[in-house]
Enzyme design. Structure first.
Site, PDB file in Angstrom:
ATOM      1  N   ARG A 164      36.954  56.237  40.378  1.00  0.00           N
ATOM      2  CA  ARG A 164      36.452  56.964  41.549  1.00  0.00           C
ATOM      3  C   ARG A 164      36.251  58.457  41.258  1.00  0.00           C
ATOM      4  O   ARG A 164      36.445  59.306  42.121  1.00  0.00           O
ATOM      5  CB  ARG A 164      37.432  56.850  42.727  1.00  0.00           C
ATOM      6  CG  ARG A 164      37.561  55.491  43.311  1.00  0.00           C
ATOM      7  CD  ARG A 164      36.247  55.065  43.971  1.00  0.00           C
ATOM      8  NE  ARG A 164      36.458  53.986  44.911  1.00  0.00           N
ATOM      9  CZ  ARG A 164      36.532  52.702  44.598  1.00  0.00           C
ATOM     10  NH1 ARG A 164      36.389  52.326  43.340  1.00  0.00           N
ATOM     11  NH2 ARG A 164      36.741  51.781  45.524  1.00  0.00           N
ATOM     12  N   SER A 237      37.302  52.690  51.851  1.00  0.00           N
ATOM     13  CA  SER A 237      38.670  53.116  51.508  1.00  0.00           C
ATOM     14  C   SER A 237      38.813  54.601  51.812  1.00  0.00           C
ATOM     15  O   SER A 237      38.057  55.410  51.267  1.00  0.00           O
ATOM     16  CB  SER A 237      38.939  52.950  50.016  1.00  0.00           C
ATOM     17  OG  SER A 237      38.819  51.625  49.625  1.00  0.00           O
ATOM     18  N   GLU A 333      40.130  59.485  49.240  1.00  0.00           N
ATOM     19  CA  GLU A 333      38.988  59.236  48.367  1.00  0.00           C
ATOM     20  C   GLU A 333      37.768  59.958  48.953  1.00  0.00           C
ATOM     21  O   GLU A 333      36.867  60.346  48.243  1.00  0.00           O
ATOM     22  CB  GLU A 333      38.737  57.729  48.330  1.00  0.00           C
ATOM     23  CG  GLU A 333      37.639  57.327  47.405  1.00  0.00           C
ATOM     24  CD  GLU A 333      37.333  55.834  47.458  1.00  0.00           C
ATOM     25  OE1 GLU A 333      38.255  55.020  47.395  1.00  0.00           O
ATOM     26  OE2 GLU A 333      36.146  55.509  47.575  1.00  0.00           O
TER      27      GLU A 333
HETATM   28  N1  EPU Z   1      46.881  45.067  50.648  1.00  0.00           N
HETATM   29  C1  EPU Z   1      47.817  44.927  51.641  1.00  0.00           C
HETATM   30  N2  EPU Z   1      47.513  45.384  52.880  1.00  0.00           N
HETATM   31  C2  EPU Z   1      46.321  45.971  53.161  1.00  0.00           C
HETATM   32  C3  EPU Z   1      45.374  46.138  52.140  1.00  0.00           C
HETATM   33  C4  EPU Z   1      45.679  45.670  50.872  1.00  0.00           C
HETATM   34  O1  EPU Z   1      48.899  44.394  51.439  1.00  0.00           O
HETATM   35  O2  EPU Z   1      46.126  46.346  54.314  1.00  0.00           O
HETATM   36  C5  EPU Z   1      47.188  44.534  49.307  1.00  0.00           C
HETATM   37  C6  EPU Z   1      46.314  43.310  48.998  1.00  0.00           C
HETATM   38  O3  EPU Z   1      46.882  42.128  49.463  1.00  0.00           O
HETATM   39  C7  EPU Z   1      46.255  43.348  47.488  1.00  0.00           C
HETATM   40  C8  EPU Z   1      46.306  44.839  47.182  1.00  0.00           C
HETATM   41  O4  EPU Z   1      46.842  45.475  48.324  1.00  0.00           O
HETATM   42  O5  EPU Z   1      47.400  42.760  46.932  1.00  0.00           O
HETATM   43  C9  EPU Z   1      44.947  45.412  46.852  1.00  0.00           C
HETATM   44  O6  EPU Z   1      44.074  45.202  47.930  1.00  0.00           O
HETATM   45  P1  EPU Z   1      42.518  44.869  47.753  1.00  0.00           P
HETATM   46  O7  EPU Z   1      42.302  43.877  46.666  1.00  0.00           O
HETATM   47  O8  EPU Z   1      41.976  44.600  49.107  1.00  0.00           O
HETATM   48  O9  EPU Z   1      41.844  46.134  47.166  1.00  0.00           O
HETATM   49  P2  EPU Z   1      42.186  47.625  47.335  1.00  0.00           P
HETATM   50  O10 EPU Z   1      42.963  48.117  46.189  1.00  0.00           O
HETATM   51  O11 EPU Z   1      42.791  47.815  48.663  1.00  0.00           O
HETATM   52  C10 EPU Z   1      40.055  48.532  46.088  1.00  0.00           C
HETATM   53  C11 EPU Z   1      38.975  49.522  46.387  1.00  0.00           C
HETATM   54  C12 EPU Z   1      37.954  48.946  47.338  1.00  0.00           C
HETATM   55  C13 EPU Z   1      37.346  47.737  46.648  1.00  0.00           C
HETATM   56  C14 EPU Z   1      38.470  46.750  46.327  1.00  0.00           C
HETATM   57  C15 EPU Z   1      37.975  45.594  45.502  1.00  0.00           C
HETATM   58  C16 EPU Z   1      40.069  51.664  46.146  1.00  0.00           C
HETATM   59  C17 EPU Z   1      40.627  52.844  46.839  1.00  0.00           C
HETATM   60  N3  EPU Z   1      39.571  50.713  46.928  1.00  0.00           N
HETATM   61  O12 EPU Z   1      40.703  48.255  47.312  1.00  0.00           O
HETATM   62  O13 EPU Z   1      36.939  49.901  47.529  1.00  0.00           O
HETATM   63  O14 EPU Z   1      36.364  47.122  47.453  1.00  0.00           O
HETATM   64  O15 EPU Z   1      39.482  47.375  45.525  1.00  0.00           O
HETATM   65  O16 EPU Z   1      37.666  46.054  44.227  1.00  0.00           O
HETATM   66  O17 EPU Z   1      40.064  51.621  44.927  1.00  0.00           O
HETATM   67  C18 EPU Z   1      35.889  51.511  48.906  1.00  0.00           C
HETATM   68  O18 EPU Z   1      35.972  52.291  47.972  1.00  0.00           O
HETATM   69  O19 EPU Z   1      35.383  51.861  50.002  1.00  0.00           O
HETATM   70  C19 EPU Z   1      36.451  50.175  48.791  1.00  0.00           C
HETATM   71  C20 EPU Z   1      36.497  49.330  49.797  1.00  0.00           C
END
Ligand code: EPU
Length: 337
Positions: A164, A237, A333
């Site tokens: 990012r 995010s 972010e």
């Molecule tokens: N999780 C929770 N509770 C929540 C959200 C997430 O427990 O409310 C847990 C999930 O169960 C999982 C972990 O956290 O074990 C990671 O969650 P997720 O796979 O949904 O991805 P993320 O890390 O929350 C990142 C990006 C997203 C992108 C997804 C998929 C960042 C800041 N965000 O989210 O990007 O779509 O991975 O690659 O890196 C964006 O930038 O706008 C965005 C949505």
């Protein structure tokens, strides 16, 4: 070129915040933009370069110039048996470009389906999702340099892509208006299905794996978890996933079994900010007209008429409670202005 004074940014930010800028410069051709810039006295603190507006939270009027590049051309500039190069205008909607690539059988951006914003913002944020990052398929970027009033070509290596992040968010912040991005896509796509539930979603769809079905799977995952900006204004995010030392991550894992950890390298680990926020009890909560999305705690939403300050207040409260509980600082972010 269209130049407006005291211009509302409400239609140009996905949080739907009603603020104005002093000048708004909409540029649809490089020559016109260059002519304008030649007579423009650059001050990085008085400039904002806007793409689809999904990377900003405005907390007050912007007393400077907003540049809004809207070049929309898309041309194939070279190809061989393996690869194809395509030069895309900064104003092309990112997902239209992804749909075009998938529709033509070119791989490299299919996992980045449905990410909001314009092509010009992709190198700045190095947009990423489901194991893919735009930086991996960007060959070079063309931009207008506000300091020197000239067109420049910036290679992918010079962009210094990271999670990012890129040089456009660091040393070169507010200096280059990206006008075109040249991508190098693959004619023999290597699917990237190991992240999260991508494979699971494809299995549910009971279909063959192709660029089109991978795109559909990603769209289904995103739509199930992320709010549509047209219905519930948000900026995706809000926070970045924090990177900590492996030793510290190990300590947290001892205290909180089940904490998601993603190794970055031998030394460091990424934590899931969404998980940390949910553990602090924020998921689905509201503070005034600002809220935390009920299905993904990483996303802050405007429930209608919230000011930027209300949303940033909520973000600060979340940040504080995550720090108090886990000793981890989470950083936005999005740019808070
Ligand atoms: N999780 C929770 N509770 C929540 C959200 C997430 O427990 O409310 C847990 C999930 O169960 C999982 C972990 O956290 O074990 C990671 O969650 P997720 O796979 O949904 O991805 P993320 O890390 O929350 C990142 C990006 C997203 C992108 C997804 C998929 C960042 C800041 N965000 O989210 O990007 O779509 O991975 O690659 O890196 C964006 O930038 O706008 C965005 C949505």
């Amino acid at each position: 070129m269209k130049i407006s004074e005291n211009y509302s940014l409400k239609p140009y930010n996905t949080f739907d915040i009603d603020v104005c800028c002093k000048y708004f410069v909409e540029a649809d051709d490089v020559k016109g933009l260059l002519d304008f810039v030649a007579a423009y006295e650059w001050n990085p603190f008085e400039v904002l370069i806007l793409g689809g507006g999904s990377d900003f939270l405005f907390t007050e009027d912007f007393d400077g110039t907003v540049f809004y590049p809207v070049m929309k051309d898309m041309v194939v500039t070279g190809e061989d048996e393996q690869r194809i190069k395509v030069r895309v205008g900064a104003g092309v909607v990112w997902d239209d470009f992804v749909a075009w690539a998938v529709g033509h059988g070119y791989g490299g951006v299919e996992n980045l389906s449905l990410i909001p914003g314009h092509v010009g913002a992709a190198p700045v944020q190095n947009v990423g999702a489901y194991g893919m990052e735009a930086g991996n398929v960007i060959e070079f970027v063309e931009a207008v340099d506000l300091e020197k009033a000239q067109c420049v070509k910036i290679t992918a290596a010079e962009c210094r892509f990271a999670y990012r992040d890129s040089i456009f968010k660091q040393e070169w912040k507010n200096r280059f208006i990206i006008t075109h991005v040249t991508f190098c896509l693959s004619k023999n796509p290597q699917f990237c299905l190991d992240y999260g539930n991508v494979k699971g979603e494809l299995e549910k769809m009971e279909c063959e794996i192709s660029l089109e079905t991978v795109r559909q799977a990603i769209i289904r995952i995103r739509q199930a978890k992320l709010p549509d900006v047209k219905e519930l204004p948000n900026a995706g995010s809000f926070f970045k996933n924090p990177v900590v030392s492996r030793a510290f991550a190990g300590k947290l894992a001892g205290q909180y079994p089940g904490i998601p950890l993603y190794p970055v390298d031998g030394e460091r680990c990424k934590l899931a900010a969404g998980w940390l926020i949910e553990q602090c009890g924020w998921k689905g909560k509201t503070l005034g007209r600002a809220g935390v999305y009920e299905k993904q705690a990483l996303v802050l939403v405007n429930h209608g008429g919230a000011s930027g300050l209300e949303i940033s207040h909520l973000a600060n409260e979340i940040k504080k409670s995550v720090f108090m509980k886990f000793g981890v600082m989470i950083e936005p972010e999005v740019y808070v202005l």
